[in-house]
Design an enzyme around this catalytic site. Structure first.
Site, PDB file in Angstrom:
ATOM      1  CG  ASP A  33      41.828  43.287  30.269  1.00 36.43           C
ATOM      2  OD1 ASP A  33      42.712  42.433  30.053  1.00 36.43           O
ATOM      3  OD2 ASP A  33      41.238  43.398  31.352  1.00 36.43           O
TER       4      ASP A  33
HETATM    5  O1  LIG Z   1      42.651  37.188  34.158  1.00 36.91           O
HETATM    6  C1  LIG Z   1      41.674  37.762  34.578  1.00 36.91           C
HETATM    7  C2  LIG Z   1      41.269  37.712  36.038  1.00 36.91           C
HETATM    8  C3  LIG Z   1      41.077  36.327  36.436  1.00 36.91           C
HETATM    9  C4  LIG Z   1      40.067  35.587  35.848  1.00 36.91           C
HETATM   10  C5  LIG Z   1      39.921  34.271  36.272  1.00 36.91           C
HETATM   11  C6  LIG Z   1      40.808  33.732  37.222  1.00 36.91           C
HETATM   12  C7  LIG Z   1      41.816  34.502  37.764  1.00 36.91           C
HETATM   13  C8  LIG Z   1      41.968  35.801  37.369  1.00 36.91           C
HETATM   14  N1  LIG Z   1      40.870  38.516  33.826  1.00 36.91           N
HETATM   15  N2  LIG Z   1      41.264  38.878  32.573  1.00 36.91           N
HETATM   16  C9  LIG Z   1      41.746  40.098  32.274  1.00 36.91           C
HETATM   17  N3  LIG Z   1      42.006  40.152  30.973  1.00 36.91           N
HETATM   18  C10 LIG Z   1      41.691  38.955  30.417  1.00 36.91           C
HETATM   19  C11 LIG Z   1      41.807  38.498  29.103  1.00 36.91           C
HETATM   20  C12 LIG Z   1      41.438  37.185  28.832  1.00 36.91           C
HETATM   21  C13 LIG Z   1      40.960  36.357  29.860  1.00 36.91           C
HETATM   22  C14 LIG Z   1      40.842  36.809  31.190  1.00 36.91           C
HETATM   23  C15 LIG Z   1      41.217  38.108  31.443  1.00 36.91           C
END
Ligand SMILES: O=C(Cc1ccccc1)Nn1cnc2ccccc21
Length: 324
Positions: A33
């Site tokens: 990620d």
């Molecule tokens: O958190 C984010 C970015 C995001 C998505 C939606 C709204 C605001 C920001 N991605 N993400 C990065 N790693 C993750 C793991 C689980 C879920 C989302 C994940």
């Protein structure tokens, strides 16, 4: 020096890509990620009800980092928290002999239901690692000294295994040249400015929009004006409050989407924009609006159409894109 490669296998609908990682001698499938910087795993410290279906880390013989903890919440509201151990982590031929391994004591229910994933290996900058009282290094920073060059690459694919490579750029994985851009912030993410876009065979539109390259986000989240212009070209597309996004009939032909990065075009095939089947011949769009986030997110829908280089080899960190 080490040149490591690991297979990245897609979950259903390419929701995320999982890679086998050995943590304290146990092989776990972790979600690589680039949108976060914690390496956390399901563990023996959780209630057994939370672990069912998951492989998990046994912390019993590990070195507890006494007094340390972690607690992460992702943009979609999911999250996890727990304790920290120093243990051996192996990805391909790269070994971190004493990596901060964040063992979960609790994981949110929406994550628990994804039984394919046994945790997350964060590849954003260590400056956004959540371990307290002292932030810990992500896996890339831990193994960086043993890499021939401080880079990793992502070659994700639609519905098929791709790869993450560490310490080298495999010229067999892309065509043409790699276009590099400097990151736009020191904010801890792989964040840069795109210069424009095009929809299908339409003309290029100049627009500066800030993007985070995030393998942990499934979709392509863009400014609402771009998204509205895209779905205007999709016959019968409607915004569904019920589904929380743009939907269309599954047999609709979808236009390509081109992002202009470093003055070069990077094309997402129209087929990649059909993300999931909702039933009743309705499908959910791979491109949705970034409303409320504060920046755009180039998630897997975009990243799997390109070969992507995450580089700390130059004076400033850079991200590179190439066709494949
Ligand atoms: O958190 C984010 C970015 C995001 C998505 C939606 C709204 C605001 C920001 N991605 N993400 C990065 N790693 C993750 C793991 C689980 C879920 C989302 C994940």
């Amino acid at each position: 020096t080490v040149a490591a490669s690991v297979a990245a296998s897609p979950e259903l609908s390419d929701v995320s890509y999982l890679c086998p990682v050995t943590v304290g001698g146990k092989t776990l499938n972790l979600n690589f990620d680039t949108g976060s910087a914690d390496l956390w795993v399901y563990s023996n410290l959780q209630p057994s009800s939370q672990r069912s279906g998951h492989a998990y880390y046994n912390s019993n013989n590990a070195n507890l980092m006494a007094g340390y903890s972690w607690d992460i919440t992702y943009g979609d509201g999911s999250g996890a928290s727990g304790k920290v151990f120093a243990d051996k982590v192996v990805v391909g031929s790269a070994t971190a002999t004493s990596q901060a391994v964040e063992a979960a004591t609790s994981v949110s229910s929406d994550m628990i239901s994804d039984i394919e994933s046994d945790g997350i290996l964060g590849l954003a900058f260590s400056s956004v690692n959540t371990v307290s009282p002292n932030q810990q290094k992500n896996f890339f920073d831990t193994v960086k000294p043993q890499l021939a060059t401080p880079v990793f690459t992502a070659d994700l694919k639609k519905g098929a295994p791709g790869s993450y490579d560490f310490g080298y750029i495999d010229s067999a994985k892309y065509t043409g040249s790699i276009t590099y851009v400097n990151l736009s912030t020191t904010g801890g993410f792989w964040q840069f400015s795109a210069g424009g876009y095009a929809i299908g065979s339409g003309s290029k539109v100049s627009k500066t929009y800030s993007c985070v390259a995030d393998t942990g986000t499934s979709l392509l989240l863009l400014p609402s004006d771009v998204v509205n212009a895209y779905y205007k070209q999709v016959k019968g597309a409607v915004y569904s409050n019920y589904q929380g996004g743009w939907v269309f009939s599954c047999n609709t032909k979808l236009p390509t989407f081109t992002a202009i990065i470093g003055s070069k075009p990077f094309i997402v095939p129209g087929t990649y924009m059909n993300y999931a089947n909702l039933g009743n011949n309705m499908c959910f769009g791979g491109m949705q609006a970034d409303t409320g986030i504060g920046f755009s997110i180039l998630g897997d829908v975009f990243l799997k159409s390109q070969f992507v280089v995450f580089s700390q080899a130059a004076a400033k960190p850079q991200i590179g894109f190439a066709a494949k």
